[in-house]
Enzyme design. Structure first.
Site, PDB file in Angstrom:
ATOM      1  N   ARG A 101      26.886   1.815  40.306  1.00 14.26           N
ATOM      2  CA  ARG A 101      26.762   2.392  38.668  1.00 14.26           C
ATOM      3  C   ARG A 101      27.574   3.659  38.835  1.00 14.26           C
ATOM      4  O   ARG A 101      27.386   4.778  39.135  1.00 14.26           O
ATOM      5  CB  ARG A 101      25.180   2.808  38.440  1.00 14.26           C
ATOM      6  CG  ARG A 101      24.847   3.695  37.212  1.00 14.26           C
ATOM      7  CD  ARG A 101      23.343   3.740  36.963  1.00 14.26           C
ATOM      8  NE  ARG A 101      22.960   2.519  36.472  1.00 14.26           N
ATOM      9  CZ  ARG A 101      21.715   2.614  35.534  1.00 14.26           C
ATOM     10  NH1 ARG A 101      21.063   3.533  35.594  1.00 14.26           N
ATOM     11  NH2 ARG A 101      21.274   1.383  35.350  1.00 14.26           N
ATOM     12  N   HIS A 128      26.583  -4.245  31.574  1.00 13.65           N
ATOM     13  CA  HIS A 128      25.376  -4.175  32.322  1.00 13.65           C
ATOM     14  C   HIS A 128      24.735  -5.377  32.673  1.00 13.65           C
ATOM     15  O   HIS A 128      23.785  -5.674  32.081  1.00 13.65           O
ATOM     16  CB  HIS A 128      24.354  -3.057  31.514  1.00 13.65           C
ATOM     17  CG  HIS A 128      23.216  -2.604  32.378  1.00 13.65           C
ATOM     18  ND1 HIS A 128      23.229  -2.846  33.805  1.00 13.65           N
ATOM     19  CD2 HIS A 128      22.346  -1.684  32.092  1.00 13.65           C
ATOM     20  CE1 HIS A 128      22.105  -2.363  34.378  1.00 13.65           C
ATOM     21  NE2 HIS A 128      21.495  -1.640  33.265  1.00 13.65           N
ATOM     22  N   GLN A 131      21.102  -6.102  33.867  1.00 17.11           N
ATOM     23  CA  GLN A 131      20.056  -6.099  32.970  1.00 17.11           C
ATOM     24  C   GLN A 131      19.997  -7.332  31.875  1.00 17.11           C
ATOM     25  O   GLN A 131      18.907  -7.816  31.564  1.00 17.11           O
ATOM     26  CB  GLN A 131      20.599  -4.929  32.044  1.00 17.11           C
ATOM     27  CG  GLN A 131      19.604  -4.579  30.726  1.00 17.11           C
ATOM     28  CD  GLN A 131      18.310  -4.242  31.067  1.00 17.11           C
ATOM     29  OE1 GLN A 131      18.041  -3.356  32.143  1.00 17.11           O
ATOM     30  NE2 GLN A 131      17.075  -4.896  30.767  1.00 17.11           N
ATOM     31  N   ASP A 226      18.617  -0.529  22.083  1.00 20.74           N
ATOM     32  CA  ASP A 226      19.016   0.464  23.228  1.00 20.74           C
ATOM     33  C   ASP A 226      18.953   1.994  22.840  1.00 20.74           C
ATOM     34  O   ASP A 226      19.247   2.142  21.705  1.00 20.74           O
ATOM     35  CB  ASP A 226      20.265  -0.072  24.027  1.00 20.74           C
ATOM     36  CG  ASP A 226      20.660   0.782  25.239  1.00 20.74           C
ATOM     37  OD1 ASP A 226      19.908   1.469  25.919  1.00 20.74           O
ATOM     38  OD2 ASP A 226      21.851   0.590  25.623  1.00 20.74           O
ATOM     39  N   CYS A 267      16.008  -2.436  27.129  1.00 22.39           N
ATOM     40  CA  CYS A 267      16.298  -2.007  28.530  1.00 22.39           C
ATOM     41  C   CYS A 267      15.861  -0.967  29.036  1.00 22.39           C
ATOM     42  O   CYS A 267      15.512  -1.037  30.289  1.00 22.39           O
ATOM     43  CB  CYS A 267      17.960  -2.309  28.709  1.00 22.39           C
ATOM     44  SG  CYS A 267      18.719  -0.679  27.791  1.00 22.39           S
ATOM     45  N   ARG A 295      13.964  -7.397  36.205  1.00 23.18           N
ATOM     46  CA  ARG A 295      15.277  -7.107  36.974  1.00 23.18           C
ATOM     47  C   ARG A 295      15.158  -7.242  38.343  1.00 23.18           C
ATOM     48  O   ARG A 295      16.168  -7.903  38.969  1.00 23.18           O
ATOM     49  CB  ARG A 295      15.341  -5.555  36.820  1.00 23.18           C
ATOM     50  CG  ARG A 295      15.702  -4.875  35.253  1.00 23.18           C
ATOM     51  CD  ARG A 295      17.080  -5.111  34.944  1.00 23.18           C
ATOM     52  NE  ARG A 295      18.181  -4.786  36.004  1.00 23.18           N
ATOM     53  CZ  ARG A 295      18.529  -3.540  35.819  1.00 23.18           C
ATOM     54  NH1 ARG A 295      18.013  -2.848  34.778  1.00 23.18           N
ATOM     55  NH2 ARG A 295      19.511  -3.251  36.758  1.00 23.18           N
TER      56      ARG A 295
HETATM   57  N1   CP Z   1      17.650  -0.328  32.210  1.00 21.18           N
HETATM   58  C1   CP Z   1      18.185   0.469  33.288  1.00 21.18           C
HETATM   59  O1   CP Z   1      19.243   0.018  33.952  1.00 21.18           O
HETATM   60  O2   CP Z   1      17.356   1.476  33.731  1.00 21.18           O
HETATM   61  P1   CP Z   1      17.429   2.601  34.506  1.00 21.18           P
HETATM   62  O3   CP Z   1      18.755   3.323  33.996  1.00 21.18           O
HETATM   63  O4   CP Z   1      16.634   3.348  34.894  1.00 21.18           O
HETATM   64  O5   CP Z   1      18.182   1.930  35.906  1.00 21.18           O
HETATM   65  N1  NVA Z   2      23.358   2.009  27.292  1.00 18.09           N
HETATM   66  C1  NVA Z   2      22.490   2.737  28.308  1.00 18.09           C
HETATM   67  C2  NVA Z   2      21.727   1.715  29.143  1.00 18.09           C
HETATM   68  C3  NVA Z   2      20.710   2.486  30.120  1.00 18.09           C
HETATM   69  C4  NVA Z   2      20.169   1.472  31.138  1.00 18.09           C
HETATM   70  C5  NVA Z   2      23.248   3.736  29.157  1.00 18.09           C
HETATM   71  O1  NVA Z   2      24.335   3.618  29.552  1.00 18.09           O
HETATM   72  O2  NVA Z   2      22.733   4.982  29.450  1.00 18.09           O
END
Ligand code: CP
Ligand code: NVA
Length: 312
Positions: A101, A128, A131, A226, A267, A295
């Site tokens: 990430r 992502h 997701q 989101d 999400c 997930r």
């Molecule tokens: N939806 C998602 O990726 O959640 P987190 O940021 O908690 O991993």
């Molecule tokens: N768009 C959001 C998704 C979180 C899972 C972010 O990037 O924080």
């Protein structure tokens, strides 16, 4: 070397196949309890997480393997003491597979270029994919066959989740309407939109962008939103972003404009009173926790697939 940096790394047939595999893994977890015995997943995080960390780590436990949580604030890379190149060369000598990430998608691509093990995108500024595999699995479970279903996404659309949703839904023949402000800072990246539209044309779906929320959501089978405050957005932008996105809040009026049996998805993490009202996310049409659970199942299938473990 196969990776999952964006859904577009895989063909529509490969996406459909991993979803079918995820369904089997979910139904018969015991059949895969030793599938990744003695295998190690490295989980690199530059940003916070609840779902991604827990679902990947639990997934490895359930597959008989091991996961290492690695926060870059404790790493030579995070301290600016080691390059991505050397980091990737080194982890390739220890672990079997990596999920990362990272803020910048270009960093993930560089990591993948130097890695000798598969890399999974666990969220970047661009995409992502994990997701959206979980989301498609959830939609399939709730609504049946995906082709022809309409998903409406409302809110911040210069967004990793929006991008991957457009690509993933287009690959499966779904119709997507994105409702967002007519402002390039809030609209999908033009290259991703063009690619999603090309995929949709091939698969018999469509991807459109509208600026009127009620028009976008008309007859939707799935209403998705989101956070307006993604992890990389500075806190001092909250007020300006609330002003910008409030016309796209998913509320009761929106849900009424959608199809009568529409489901609501986010999400997560979610902020009640912002991208959706509490009555929607806590109401009977919401499937957000089934979505979060998926997930786990979808990612177990991705891990098995990338590690070449038979999908039978
Ligand atoms: N939806 C998602 O990726 O959640 P987190 O940021 O908690 O991993
Ligand atoms: N768009 C959001 C998704 C979180 C899972 C972010 O990037 O924080």
């Amino acid at each position: 070397m196969r990776h999952l940096l964006t859904l577009d790394d895989w063909t529509p047939a490969q996406v459909a196949s991993v979803l079918a595999f995820a369904t089997r893994v979910k139904k018969q977890p015991a059949a895969y309890a030793d599938a990744l015995r003695q295998r190690t997943l490295l989980m690199i995080f530059e940003k916070p997480s609840l779902r991604t960390r827990l679902s990947f780590e639990t997934g490895m436990t359930q597959l008989g393997g091991h996961a290492i949580y690695y926060d870059t604030s404790t790493s030579p890379m995070g301290a600016g003491k080691e390059t991505l190149h050397d980091t990737a060369q080194t982890f390739s000598r220890y672990v079997d597979i990596v999920m990362a990430r990272l803020f910048k998608h270009s960093d993930l691509e560089e990591m993948a270029r130097h890695s000798r093990v598969p890399i999974i995108n666990a969220l970047t500024d661009l995409a992502h994919p994990c997701q959206i595999l979980a989301d498609l699995l959830t939609i399939q479970e709730k609504k049946g066959a995906l082709p022809g279903l309409k998903l409406t996404y409302l809110g911040d659309s210069l967004n990793n989740v929006t991008h991957s949703l457009m690509i993933g839904c287009a690959m499966t023949g779904m119709r997507v309407a994105v409702g967002c402000p007519a402002d390039p800072a809030a609209m999908p990246h033009p290259d991703v939109l063009a690619r999603a539209q090309a995929l949709a044309a091939e698969q018999g779906g469509e991807v459109v962008v509208a600026h009127d929320a009620l028009e976008a959501v008309a007859d939707a089978d799935v209403v998705y939103t989101d956070s307006w405050m993604s992890y990389h957005i500075p806190k001092d932008q909250l007020e300006a972003r609330v002003q910008l996105f409030m016309p796209y809040q998913v509320n009761a009026e929106c849900m009424q404009a959608a199809a009568p049996e529409a489901i609501f998805m986010n999400c997560l993490p979610a902020m009640r009173g912002y991208e959706q009202t509490a009555d929607v996310i806590d109401g009977p049409q919401s499937v957000v926790f089934d979505q979060a659970e998926n997930r786990l199942h979808a990612q177990k299938a991705v891990l098995l697939e990338l590690l070449g473990v038979a999908s039978e």
